[in-house]
Write an enzyme that holds these catalytic residues in place. Structure first.
Site, PDB file in Angstrom:
ATOM      1  N   TYR A  33       0.830  -1.207   0.000  1.00  0.00           N
ATOM      2  CA  TYR A  33       0.000   0.000   0.000  1.00  0.00           C
ATOM      3  C   TYR A  33       0.861   1.252   0.000  1.00  0.00           C
ATOM      4  O   TYR A  33       2.089   1.180   0.094  1.00  0.00           O
ATOM      5  CB  TYR A  33      -0.958   0.000   1.192  1.00  0.00           C
ATOM      6  CG  TYR A  33      -0.329   0.334   2.537  1.00  0.00           C
ATOM      7  CD1 TYR A  33       0.499  -0.563   3.192  1.00  0.00           C
ATOM      8  CD2 TYR A  33      -0.559   1.573   3.136  1.00  0.00           C
ATOM      9  CE1 TYR A  33       1.054  -0.246   4.426  1.00  0.00           C
ATOM     10  CE2 TYR A  33      -0.005   1.889   4.369  1.00  0.00           C
ATOM     11  CZ  TYR A  33       0.800   0.982   5.005  1.00  0.00           C
ATOM     12  OH  TYR A  33       1.360   1.297   6.214  1.00  0.00           O
ATOM     13  N   ARG A 100      -7.556 -20.170  -1.773  1.00  0.00           N
ATOM     14  CA  ARG A 100      -6.553 -19.847  -0.755  1.00  0.00           C
ATOM     15  C   ARG A 100      -5.399 -20.855  -0.723  1.00  0.00           C
ATOM     16  O   ARG A 100      -5.600 -22.023  -0.379  1.00  0.00           O
ATOM     17  CB  ARG A 100      -7.222 -19.778   0.620  1.00  0.00           C
ATOM     18  CG  ARG A 100      -6.293 -19.274   1.703  1.00  0.00           C
ATOM     19  CD  ARG A 100      -6.992 -19.175   3.037  1.00  0.00           C
ATOM     20  NE  ARG A 100      -6.087 -18.636   4.052  1.00  0.00           N
ATOM     21  CZ  ARG A 100      -5.158 -19.346   4.667  1.00  0.00           C
ATOM     22  NH1 ARG A 100      -5.002 -20.633   4.394  1.00  0.00           N
ATOM     23  NH2 ARG A 100      -4.369 -18.782   5.565  1.00  0.00           N
ATOM     24  N   LEU A 205      11.186   1.386   6.982  1.00  0.00           N
ATOM     25  CA  LEU A 205      10.593   1.817   5.723  1.00  0.00           C
ATOM     26  C   LEU A 205      11.417   3.002   5.211  1.00  0.00           C
ATOM     27  O   LEU A 205      11.761   3.894   5.997  1.00  0.00           O
ATOM     28  CB  LEU A 205       9.146   2.257   5.967  1.00  0.00           C
ATOM     29  CG  LEU A 205       8.369   2.543   4.691  1.00  0.00           C
ATOM     30  CD1 LEU A 205       7.951   1.220   4.036  1.00  0.00           C
ATOM     31  CD2 LEU A 205       7.152   3.388   4.969  1.00  0.00           C
TER      32      LEU A 205
HETATM   33  N1  PMP Z   1       7.883   3.778   8.965  1.00  0.00           N
HETATM   34  C1  PMP Z   1       6.688   3.166   8.982  1.00  0.00           C
HETATM   35  C2  PMP Z   1       6.597   1.801   9.589  1.00  0.00           C
HETATM   36  C3  PMP Z   1       5.550   3.791   8.456  1.00  0.00           C
HETATM   37  O1  PMP Z   1       4.358   3.176   8.456  1.00  0.00           O
HETATM   38  C4  PMP Z   1       5.664   5.101   7.934  1.00  0.00           C
HETATM   39  C5  PMP Z   1       4.443   5.822   7.409  1.00  0.00           C
HETATM   40  N2  PMP Z   1       4.220   5.500   6.075  1.00  0.00           N
HETATM   41  C6  PMP Z   1       6.937   5.710   7.928  1.00  0.00           C
HETATM   42  C7  PMP Z   1       8.008   5.015   8.451  1.00  0.00           C
HETATM   43  C8  PMP Z   1       7.119   7.076   7.339  1.00  0.00           C
HETATM   44  O2  PMP Z   1       7.090   7.023   5.934  1.00  0.00           O
HETATM   45  P1  PMP Z   1       6.591   8.250   5.058  1.00  0.00           P
HETATM   46  O3  PMP Z   1       7.424   9.422   5.450  1.00  0.00           O
HETATM   47  O4  PMP Z   1       6.847   7.833   3.656  1.00  0.00           O
HETATM   48  O5  PMP Z   1       5.154   8.455   5.366  1.00  0.00           O
END
Ligand code: PMP
Length: 286
Positions: A33, A100, A205
């Site tokens: 997502y 599934r 992330l």
């Molecule tokens: N880490 C995680 C686990 C997140 O869910 C998010 C939010 N998307 C972020 C970091 C920050 O990412 P962004 O600045 O792209 O929103």
């Protein structure tokens, strides 16, 4: 107001936007997502978010039926007539509807792709001035946190733990690595004038906001370092802040029951928050 939802190539009303119970997203969390913040109907860092979506898709070997340009056009279409100060575009793609099985479906199936826009709210000014409270929880996630997958049960549980503790965010602490990121944010610290955040890694992330903030800091000649911090280091830092699409740059003034710095958002945090907002305003033509 445009209340249409993009579902598998068509714009449909909410009552028609239905997905099968056999969707692999619903049954297995087999999907990815993206969330894009929009200011007065203009998407911020749209290209970067679409690029990350494409990378996430590639990482889980999901072949999206749309090109980069198609996706951008669909987002723009969803934003026609949107005038809210804050809105979020949510995009989700799953491996589609199939009997599934844990492994990929035997027959070729079309991915399910959904996009919609909803009204949102900025962080209240009072919260920005005070900063937020965070707790630290053990990181129970695996080593594909760089993929923005819809499998975020550990994040859900961590955020709930924060709410139950009267805090605003939960930071994940990974054994042998450090405090890596928040349940829905990246973490920055300031120590002796040096700004630091975790490197790109399987534990975090690659935040779009994180990247913007690093670029802003570097363009201003602020020394930066990419490294993780121990819990002790973060608590002793002069400033700590989180970044995310929806929170932008937000000071953490209380961490695991300890005051950070003098308990108020620090000067570097405030400056970066202001500069980030200026960037948003420039890009979105506000
Ligand atoms: N880490 C995680 C686990 C997140 O869910 C998010 C939010 N998307 C972020 C970091 C920050 O990412 P962004 O600045 O792209 O929103």
């Amino acid at each position: 107001m445009n209340k249409m939802i993009f579902l598998n190539g068509q714009f449909v009303s909410q009552d028609k936007a239905l997905v099968s119970i056999k969707d692999r997203g619903f049954q297995l969390g087999d999907g990815i997502y993206e969330v894009i913040r929009c200011y007065k109907g203009r998407a911020f860092s749209l290209n970067e978010h679409i690029d990350r979506l494409l990378k996430s898709a590639e990482a889980i070997r999901l072949e999206l039926p749309y090109s980069r340009n198609d996706l951008i056009e669909y987002v723009k279409e969803l934003l026609v007539g949107v005038t809210w100060d804050y809105a979020d575009i949510y995009i989700q793609a799953t491996r589609g509807v199939a009997p599934r099985t844990h492994e990929f479906p035997a027959a070729k199936v079309n991915p399910t792709v959904v996009m919609y826009v909803s009204q949102s709210h900025g962080v209240p000014e009072r919260t920005r001035e005070k900063g937020i409270t965070a707790i630290i929880v053990p990181d129970t996630r695996g080593t594909i946190c760089n993929i923005k997958s819809i499998n975020i049960l550990p994040n859900v549980l961590a955020k709930q733990a924060a709410v139950e503790a009267g805090a605003d965010e939960a930071l994940f602490e990974r054994e042998g690595v450090g405090v890596v990121e928040g349940a829905s944010s990246n973490i920055f610290a300031v120590q002796e004038g040096v700004l630091s955040t975790g490197p790109l890694s399987p534990y975090t992330l690659p935040g779009v906001t994180r990247d913007c903030v690093l670029q802003l800091a570097r363009s201003q000649g602020l020394p930066t370092e990419l490294r993780f911090h121990s819990r002790k280091e973060l608590i002793a830092a002069s400033e700590v802040f989180i970044t995310s699409t929806s929170k932008e740059v937000l000071a953490v003034t209380s961490l695991a029951g300890h005051k950070i710095g003098d308990g108020r958002p620090g000067p570097i945090t405030l400056k970066l928050a202001k500069d980030y907002r200026a960037l948003v305003e420039r890009e979105c033509g506000l």
